[in-house]
Design an enzyme around this catalytic site. Structure first.
Site, PDB file in Angstrom:
ATOM      1  N   GLU A  81      -9.265   0.240   5.387  1.00  0.00           N
ATOM      2  CA  GLU A  81      -9.683  -0.183   4.046  1.00  0.00           C
ATOM      3  C   GLU A  81      -9.364  -1.675   3.858  1.00  0.00           C
ATOM      4  O   GLU A  81     -10.218  -2.461   3.464  1.00  0.00           O
ATOM      5  CB  GLU A  81      -8.942   0.661   3.007  1.00  0.00           C
ATOM      6  CG  GLU A  81      -9.241   0.279   1.568  1.00  0.00           C
ATOM      7  CD  GLU A  81      -8.365   1.022   0.575  1.00  0.00           C
ATOM      8  OE1 GLU A  81      -8.705   1.008  -0.622  1.00  0.00           O
ATOM      9  OE2 GLU A  81      -7.327   1.590   0.970  1.00  0.00           O
ATOM     10  N   HIS A  82      -8.110  -2.052   4.111  1.00  0.00           N
ATOM     11  CA  HIS A  82      -7.670  -3.444   4.018  1.00  0.00           C
ATOM     12  C   HIS A  82      -7.201  -3.909   5.385  1.00  0.00           C
ATOM     13  O   HIS A  82      -6.389  -3.235   6.024  1.00  0.00           O
ATOM     14  CB  HIS A  82      -6.497  -3.588   3.041  1.00  0.00           C
ATOM     15  CG  HIS A  82      -6.733  -3.013   1.680  1.00  0.00           C
ATOM     16  ND1 HIS A  82      -6.227  -1.785   1.293  1.00  0.00           N
ATOM     17  CD2 HIS A  82      -7.423  -3.496   0.622  1.00  0.00           C
ATOM     18  CE1 HIS A  82      -6.589  -1.542   0.043  1.00  0.00           C
ATOM     19  NE2 HIS A  82      -7.316  -2.563  -0.395  1.00  0.00           N
ATOM     20  N   GLN A 133       0.829  -1.216   0.000  1.00  0.00           N
ATOM     21  CA  GLN A 133       0.000   0.000   0.000  1.00  0.00           C
ATOM     22  C   GLN A 133       0.853   1.251   0.000  1.00  0.00           C
ATOM     23  O   GLN A 133       0.513   2.244  -0.646  1.00  0.00           O
ATOM     24  CB  GLN A 133      -0.934  -0.007   1.205  1.00  0.00           C
ATOM     25  CG  GLN A 133      -1.947  -1.136   1.179  1.00  0.00           C
ATOM     26  CD  GLN A 133      -2.666  -1.245  -0.149  1.00  0.00           C
ATOM     27  OE1 GLN A 133      -3.401  -0.348  -0.549  1.00  0.00           O
ATOM     28  NE2 GLN A 133      -2.443  -2.347  -0.854  1.00  0.00           N
ATOM     29  N   HIS A 185       1.703   3.029  -3.298  1.00  0.00           N
ATOM     30  CA  HIS A 185       0.700   3.770  -4.068  1.00  0.00           C
ATOM     31  C   HIS A 185       1.045   5.256  -4.118  1.00  0.00           C
ATOM     32  O   HIS A 185       1.077   5.858  -5.182  1.00  0.00           O
ATOM     33  CB  HIS A 185      -0.690   3.595  -3.445  1.00  0.00           C
ATOM     34  CG  HIS A 185      -1.395   2.354  -3.888  1.00  0.00           C
ATOM     35  ND1 HIS A 185      -1.767   2.152  -5.192  1.00  0.00           N
ATOM     36  CD2 HIS A 185      -1.792   1.256  -3.214  1.00  0.00           C
ATOM     37  CE1 HIS A 185      -2.372   0.982  -5.305  1.00  0.00           C
ATOM     38  NE2 HIS A 185      -2.398   0.415  -4.111  1.00  0.00           N
ATOM     39  N   ASP A 189      -6.456  -7.204  -4.639  1.00  0.00           N
ATOM     40  CA  ASP A 189      -6.412  -6.100  -5.596  1.00  0.00           C
ATOM     41  C   ASP A 189      -6.683  -6.567  -7.022  1.00  0.00           C
ATOM     42  O   ASP A 189      -7.163  -5.784  -7.847  1.00  0.00           O
ATOM     43  CB  ASP A 189      -5.041  -5.417  -5.562  1.00  0.00           C
ATOM     44  CG  ASP A 189      -4.894  -4.464  -4.388  1.00  0.00           C
ATOM     45  OD1 ASP A 189      -5.928  -4.067  -3.812  1.00  0.00           O
ATOM     46  OD2 ASP A 189      -3.753  -4.119  -4.035  1.00  0.00           O
ATOM     47  N   HIS A 204     -54.267  14.672   3.405  1.00  0.00           N
ATOM     48  CA  HIS A 204     -53.775  13.305   3.588  1.00  0.00           C
ATOM     49  C   HIS A 204     -54.852  12.453   4.254  1.00  0.00           C
ATOM     50  O   HIS A 204     -55.143  11.330   3.831  1.00  0.00           O
ATOM     51  CB  HIS A 204     -52.517  13.294   4.479  1.00  0.00           C
ATOM     52  CG  HIS A 204     -51.254  13.695   3.792  1.00  0.00           C
ATOM     53  ND1 HIS A 204     -51.025  14.949   3.330  1.00  0.00           N
ATOM     54  CD2 HIS A 204     -50.134  12.966   3.511  1.00  0.00           C
ATOM     55  CE1 HIS A 204     -49.808  15.010   2.798  1.00  0.00           C
ATOM     56  NE2 HIS A 204     -49.250  13.813   2.893  1.00  0.00           N
TER      57      HIS A 204
END
Length: 435
Positions: free
Chosen positions: A332-333, A264, A267, A366, A425
């Site tokens: 996230e992971h 990661q 990235h 991934d 109504h």
């Protein structure tokens, strides 16, 4: 080459919560100039359509064409790309696509109905979106996995038309991306990028049709544009930097864990990699592996910055406390690199994707495991889910009262409506009440 200096935290320290909060803090505010630029581009595309798209494409991608129709790639070009990429790449793409499709087919939701004691029919009609837009980064960047992960769930959901936009700076297109579009069943492809592509998908132009939802990753201009058009169209999410959190009992090869953290960190500099373990000596061993392996990495500078600025090695009392810390972070992971991941799973409440056991590298998720790699970031896993078939379907309530049901429930509605002071109504329901 200098080592990465990685923060050490201990859950037993009195200031742990504040230290963790500082570690997790990420400024997602958008630069004022970016905002102004994006709003200008979107306004131009909304009001001037194709002409604005052509002008921005020439300005930003240095690509001059006579009409937007010249920016569309026909299906034969996608097939050509599929046939010309190296065979091993085609086989890998097709295998990944098969697994992604198989997984997502299990997510499909069906319409349902039931009848109550009065013969009243209630239910839910599940309908796919008519049209979805997929943004894919272009040029030298190649993200074929993103094409598969975004387009396949849409097609499984039954979306009639998936339209892909991908920038082609100076006319450069990536055959791997086009081949992925062919495999995933993308219907139309336009070589348009940036905020102008998002605007075209959101508002529609003379040539590019408006879509119902825009998905897919992009740079700061694309992310800002998606944020701006939300409400006109749906979007998948506002994604923050990539994250991985590994919980390890100290028995996994430290080189494996170091490389998982790198997966990661490479990235970008804002990516966050965190290791949580009750074993202090193991944390030392992983740190040694990080600095041993760092010089071997192609993206060493990016990894070093990411690890120095945003990574952490966190010591906890035991695996139960590790789960508490993980739930606070909502990563996230999440890798559960432990002896019995199933036992630990019941303590995990918040995570985008959970990777079970020592052999389950996040990188497999991934590309080819099957579940979607579009995941909630920045703690949003507390209330968000991975991209899936359900994101390309919508639900309509079905209500069909019998005469008996209208009589019985009309009396309830009348009381509630009059209590709210909404006489029309009440009377609307009362007309259907038996005398």
């Amino acid at each position: 080459m200098t080592d990465a200096t990685i923060k050490r935290l201990s859950a037993s320290e009195s200031d742990f919560n504040s230290s963790l909060a500082r570690l997790l803090a990420w400024d997602d505010s958008v630069d004022h100039q970016v905002n102004e630029s994006v709003r200008h581009i979107l306004h131009e595309v909304k009001t001037r359509g194709d002409q604005a798209v052509l002008e921005f494409t020439e300005k930003f991608d240095r690509l001059k064409v006579g009409s937007v129709s010249n920016l569309e790639m026909d299906q034969s070009r996608l097939q050509q790309a599929l046939e010309t990429i190296p065979r091993d790449q085609r086989v890998a793409l097709e295998k990944a696509a098969e697994r992604i499709r198989d997984y997502h087919e299990r997510q499909s939701q069906k319409s349902w109905q039931y009848e109550d004691e009065d013969g009243t029919v209630l239910g839910q009609k599940v309908t796919p979106l008519d049209r979805a837009g997929l943004y894919v980064p272009g040029g030298k960047a190649a993200y074929p996995s993103s094409v598969l992960m975004n387009a396949i769930p849409a097609k499984v959901a039954g979306v009639s038309e998936v339209i892909m936009v991908v920038p082609a700076p100076e006319g450069v297109v990536n055959d791997l991306v086009l081949a992925s579009a062919a495999i995933a069943g993308v219907d139309r492809v336009f070589t348009v990028g940036g905020a102008q592509a998002v605007g075209a998908l959101a508002y529609g132009t003379e040539t590019i049709p408006a879509v119902d939802k825009i998905v897919g990753p992009g740079n700061i201009f694309v992310a800002t544009a998606k944020r701006e058009v939300f409400g006109v169209v749906g979007i998948d999410m506002i994604a923050g930097p990539s994250e991985i959190l590994v919980i390890c009992d100290g028995k996994t090869n430290p080189d494996w864990i170091a490389m998982d953290l790198f997966s990661q960190a490479e990235h970008d500099e804002q990516a966050q990699s965190i290791l949580v373990s009750p074993d202090a000596e193991f944390l030392d061993a992983v740190e040694a592996s990080i600095n041993k392996l760092l010089p071997t990495m192609e993206r060493a500078d990016i990894i070093r910055t990411s690890m120095t600025d945003r990574a952490a090695l966190i010591q906890v009392a035991d695996l139960k406390e590790a789960a508490v810390v993980s739930n606070r972070i909502a990563p996230e992971h999440l890798e559960l690199s432990v002896e019995d991941p199933e036992a630990m799973l019941e303590h995990i409440r918040h995570a985008g994707a959970i990777f079970m056991g020592r052999y389950t590298a996040e990188a497999l998720g991934d590309y080819c495991a099957g579940p979607n790699h579009v995941l909630p970031t920045s703690g949003t896993a507390r209330f968000s889910s991975p991209l899936g078939v359900y994101d390309f379907q919508k639900r309509s309530s079905i209500i069909g009262f019998s005469a008996e049901g209208a009589d019985r429930m009309g009396r309830v509605a009348s009381v509630l409506a009059r209590g709210e002071g909404l006489t029309a109504h009440a009377r609307s329901a009362e007309y259907r009440i038996k005398e």
